[in-house]
Scaffold this motif. Structure first.
Motif, mmCIF file in Angstrom:
data_model
loop_
_atom_site.group_PDB
_atom_site.id
_atom_site.type_symbol
_atom_site.label_atom_id
_atom_site.label_comp_id
_atom_site.label_asym_id
_atom_site.label_seq_id
_atom_site.Cartn_x
_atom_site.Cartn_y
_atom_site.Cartn_z
ATOM 1 N N MET A 1 0.834 -1.191 0.000
ATOM 2 C CA MET A 1 0.000 0.000 0.000
ATOM 3 C C MET A 1 0.876 1.250 0.000
ATOM 4 O O MET A 1 2.037 1.204 0.386
ATOM 5 N N LEU A 2 0.297 2.363 -0.464
ATOM 6 C CA LEU A 2 1.013 3.637 -0.493
ATOM 7 C C LEU A 2 1.033 4.226 0.915
ATOM 8 O O LEU A 2 -0.006 4.491 1.504
ATOM 9 N N GLN A 3 2.232 4.434 1.444
ATOM 10 C CA GLN A 3 2.354 4.999 2.783
ATOM 11 C C GLN A 3 2.520 6.514 2.771
ATOM 12 O O GLN A 3 1.916 7.208 3.577
ATOM 13 N N SER A 4 3.350 7.010 1.862
ATOM 14 C CA SER A 4 3.578 8.451 1.836
ATOM 15 C C SER A 4 3.994 8.892 0.449
ATOM 16 O O SER A 4 4.497 8.106 -0.355
ATOM 17 N N LEU A 5 3.768 10.187 0.196
ATOM 18 C CA LEU A 5 4.135 10.792 -1.077
ATOM 19 C C LEU A 5 4.743 12.156 -0.795
ATOM 20 O O LEU A 5 4.145 12.970 -0.089
ATOM 21 N N SER A 6 5.932 12.390 -1.349
ATOM 22 C CA SER A 6 6.608 13.683 -1.188
ATOM 23 C C SER A 6 6.789 14.307 -2.563
ATOM 24 O O SER A 6 7.272 13.646 -3.490
ATOM 25 N N ILE A 7 6.391 15.570 -2.672
ATOM 26 C CA ILE A 7 6.473 16.287 -3.947
ATOM 27 C C ILE A 7 7.242 17.578 -3.722
ATOM 28 O O ILE A 7 6.974 18.317 -2.767
ATOM 29 N N ARG A 8 8.193 17.867 -4.614
ATOM 30 C CA ARG A 8 8.968 19.087 -4.536
ATOM 31 C C ARG A 8 8.981 19.779 -5.886
ATOM 32 O O ARG A 8 9.373 19.191 -6.899
ATOM 33 N N ASP A 9 8.554 21.050 -5.910
ATOM 34 C CA ASP A 9 8.647 21.924 -7.087
ATOM 35 C C ASP A 9 8.034 21.282 -8.323
ATOM 36 O O ASP A 9 8.640 21.257 -9.409
ATOM 37 N N PHE A 10 6.833 20.770 -8.168
ATOM 38 C CA PHE A 10 6.118 20.107 -9.255
ATOM 39 C C PHE A 10 4.910 20.946 -9.660
ATOM 40 O O PHE A 10 3.991 21.159 -8.855
ATOM 41 N N VAL A 11 4.890 21.458 -10.880
ATOM 42 C CA VAL A 11 3.817 22.299 -11.436
ATOM 43 C C VAL A 11 3.559 23.484 -10.504
ATOM 44 O O VAL A 11 4.335 24.430 -10.491
ATOM 45 N N ILE A 12 2.475 23.430 -9.697
ATOM 46 C CA ILE A 12 2.203 24.535 -8.775
ATOM 47 C C ILE A 12 2.323 24.090 -7.312
ATOM 48 O O ILE A 12 1.793 24.733 -6.407
ATOM 49 N N VAL A 13 3.044 22.992 -7.104
ATOM 50 C CA VAL A 13 3.296 22.512 -5.746
ATOM 51 C C VAL A 13 4.741 22.830 -5.385
ATOM 52 O O VAL A 13 5.667 22.390 -6.072
ATOM 53 N N SER A 14 4.931 23.590 -4.306
ATOM 54 C CA SER A 14 6.281 23.904 -3.849
ATOM 55 C C SER A 14 6.836 22.758 -3.013
ATOM 56 O O SER A 14 7.900 22.217 -3.309
ATOM 57 N N GLN A 15 6.125 22.397 -1.969
ATOM 58 C CA GLN A 15 6.567 21.312 -1.093
ATOM 59 C C GLN A 15 5.346 20.648 -0.495
ATOM 60 O O GLN A 15 4.470 21.302 0.058
ATOM 61 N N LEU A 16 5.284 19.336 -0.621
ATOM 62 C CA LEU A 16 4.124 18.607 -0.121
ATOM 63 C C LEU A 16 4.574 17.251 0.395
ATOM 64 O O LEU A 16 5.287 16.515 -0.282
ATOM 65 N N ASP A 17 4.160 16.933 1.625
ATOM 66 C CA ASP A 17 4.444 15.627 2.224
ATOM 67 C C ASP A 17 3.134 15.062 2.750
ATOM 68 O O ASP A 17 2.518 15.642 3.661
ATOM 69 N N LEU A 18 2.696 13.951 2.192
ATOM 70 C CA LEU A 18 1.416 13.355 2.557
ATOM 71 C C LEU A 18 1.606 11.928 3.049
ATOM 72 O O LEU A 18 2.441 11.196 2.514
ATOM 73 N N GLU A 19 0.822 11.564 4.047
ATOM 74 C CA GLU A 19 0.784 10.177 4.496
ATOM 75 C C GLU A 19 -0.604 9.615 4.218
ATOM 76 O O GLU A 19 -1.607 10.339 4.317
ATOM 77 N N GLU A 63 10.953 16.839 -7.963
ATOM 78 C CA GLU A 63 11.229 15.523 -7.379
ATOM 79 C C GLU A 63 9.956 14.950 -6.775
ATOM 80 O O GLU A 63 9.225 15.651 -6.069
ATOM 81 N N ILE A 64 9.723 13.687 -7.044
ATOM 82 C CA ILE A 64 8.578 12.976 -6.466
ATOM 83 C C ILE A 64 9.093 11.676 -5.862
ATOM 84 O O ILE A 64 9.788 10.907 -6.533
ATOM 85 N N SER A 65 8.754 11.439 -4.607
ATOM 86 C CA SER A 65 9.151 10.202 -3.920
ATOM 87 C C SER A 65 7.911 9.544 -3.324
ATOM 88 O O SER A 65 7.091 10.231 -2.704
#
Length: 555
Positions: A1-19, A63-65
């Motif tokens: 299952m997906l535990q977390s998603l980290s997005i940096r400087d993607f389209v109009i997202v500066s920094q996002l960390d989701l669980e 970057e997307i992790s």
């Protein structure tokens, strides 16, 4: 299952960390807030094709992790083991870096991989159902894949396709042999002569080099003997030979070293040199004893080398390539002999057809049984989705053998009672297609082993009481395989949002002249406000809030 998603400087997202949690999660937000950005970012982390323009304005890269738990995902573990990337841990990290100039890099557990590898592994982790998938369901190829996947026949389908290719190739070979029988007979006769001629030489690339070396030795025999004798004369046989002179030096140093021990080291070096020269002299002596002039052997070699050169010119290759020409000719002879033997070729074709037919009939039987079950289950879901009296039917129409089997698979639908089912694309309106597609996805997803499912606005064109049923279907899907399945739904319907076990909200804001999108997890009070917004629009009243509370309490 997906535990977390980290997005940096993607389209109009500066920094996002989701669980993320197990179960049914809804994602809402105003139109244009960027709800689809989450899916786009995750898709890239899963190996989707990257396009330019995904980096945030002014940034060099995005970057997307994504971190997944693969505790219960045996297929993902097996893939990692085969790719020699297994770490022994139950956590898996996928990472994608997208550069502003269009380049990208992909990583699995920190190791650099190809995007194709990332996609292959990603398909074992997440299934994404988008609104565009409605239209793909209108294609017969997609309908066939849906049925085979539902029936668990995917492996057999691949086998049938492989069997068909083998049989089809043999059938083409037989037809080709019959058409070109005389041409092949002439070619076979020429090739047999060629094989006989090359076989008599019995020459390999390494043997050719040995022949040249032997020829060089025999043709220069007189020079080798004379030169060897001269070397021995200079080394040991002459009055002023090297050995005699060095021995004199050796004796002189021995006497001098008695006065100064520092000369001992030099003496040892000289002793070693004399030993090496003695060994060289012995080797030359043995060499001269076995070397003799052999005009007969030289003539024989001359003749053989000339024959090889003649054949090389004949077939327009280098002498050291003749062995490869022989192998290729033998392979072609075997192939033409098969063509020449119509009975053997026809027998192989018949055997291949028998194998194909046996597996294709097994596939047909499996499809027939699954078609009845799929038809009944989707028809039942259609009743719940306000398509009362509607009927779904999987039609199997016999056809000539193909790589896909012995029948054509087609989805037929009757929107209401008393109407004959017709092809899906000809009878369903936009709203009906959304509902039928959702019913198909929900029913077939029950069979899927993929732990994470994402539905991207599949409820477009649905409203009223039907929306509540849609939400219930999605929630039930999230509750299957307790503790193992995730269902994430991007929705604009309050009835669906209210049924979520977890709620994420997307919002937009302005900062330093740039538009930024953020996603946050909502608590109970915030969920009331968000559901109320979805119910009431711009102005939220207490009545709307009360309605939102009732919906959340009821669901």
């Amino acid at each position: 299952m997906l535990q977390s998603l980290s997005i940096r400087d993607f389209v109009i997202v500066s920094q996002l960390d989701l669980e993320f949690d197990v179960g049914f999660t809804v994602l809402t937000g105003e139109t244009g807030a960027g709800k689809s950005i989450l899916i786009d970012a995750l898709s890239l982390a899963l190996g989707a094709r990257g396009e330019g323009g995904v980096t945030r304005t002014g940034c060099d890269k995005a970057e997307i992790s994504a971190i997944f738990s693969i505790t219960n995902n045996a297929e993902a573990k097996q893939w990692l083991a085969q790719a020699e990337m297994a770490s022994g841990a139950d956590e898996l990290l996928l990472r994608r870096v997208m550069f502003a100039d269009g380049r990208s890099r992909a990583f699995i557990n920190g190791a650099t991989v190809t995007v194709a590898q990332l996609k292959e592994l990603g398909e074992l982790l997440v299934d994404i159902y988008s609104q565009n998938a409605h239209h793909s369901l209108l294609k017969l190829a997609t309908q066939r894949v849906v049925l085979d996947s539902f029936a668990g026949l995917s492996a057999l389908t691949d086998q049938v396709s492989s069997d068909y290719k083998i049989w089809h190739q043999l059938r083409q070979q037989r037809a080709e042999a019959e058409k070109n029988a005389q041409q092949y007979a002439d070619e076979l006769a020429d090739l047999r002569d060629k094989v006989n001629e090359l076989s008599q030489l019995a020459i390999s690339s390494s043997e050719w080099e040995d022949l040249l070396q032997d020829h060089s030795r025999l043709s220069n025999g007189a020079s080798l003997i004379a030169g060897g004798e001269q070397c021995r004369e200079l080394l040991s046989e002459g009055e002023l030979s090297a050995m005699r002179l060095l021995t004199q030096v050796q004796h002189k140093l021995q006497s001098l070293s008695e006065f100064d021990s520092a000369l001992s080291e030099t003496l040892e070096t000289l002793d070693s040199a004399i030993i090496q020269l003695e060994e060289t002299d012995r080797f030359l002596n043995r060499y001269l004893q076995r070397t003799e002039l052999d005009p007969a052997s030289l003539a024989e070699l001359d003749s053989k080398i000339q024959s090889i050169h003649n054949i090389s010119r004949k077939y327009r290759v280098k002498p050291d390539e003749l062995a490869d020409v022989l192998l290729q000719s033998k392979a072609r002879v075997s192939e033409l002999e098969l063509f020449a033997n119509d009975g053997e070729l026809a027998q192989k074709e018949a055997q291949a057809l028998a194998v194909y037919t046996q597996n294709a009939q097994r596939l047909s039987e499996g499809r027939k049984a699954a078609a009845a079950k799929l038809s009944a289950q989707i028809s039942a879901e259609m009743q719940r989705l306000s398509l009362s009296g509607g009927k779904f039917e999987v039609a199997l129409t016999a056809q000539s053998p193909t790589a896909n089997g012995l029948e054509q698979v087609e989805f037929l639908v009757a929107g209401h009672a008393g109407v004959a089912p017709r092809p899906l694309g000809k009878v369903a309106s936009g709203g009906e297609l959304s509902r039928i597609s959702l019913a198909i996805r929900v029913v077939t997803a029950k069979k899927e082993s993929i732990p994470t499912m994402i539905f991207d606005e599949v409820d477009v064109g649905i409203g009223g009481g039907v929306a509540e049923v849609v939400g219930q279907l999605l929630k039930q899907l999230g509750e299957q395989k307790v503790g193992q399945r995730q269902v994430l739904v991007i929705t604009h319907l309050p009835q669906v949002a209210a049924l979520g076990q977890h709620h994420l909200r997307v919002s937009k804001s302005q900062a330093n002249g740039q538009t930024l999108s953020t996603i946050e997890k909502l608590n109970d009070a915030e969920r009331i406000e968000e559901i109320a917004r979805m119910l009431g629009g711009i102005e939220i009243t207490e009545t709307t809030r009360q309605h939102a509370k009732e919906m959340l309490a009821r669901y």
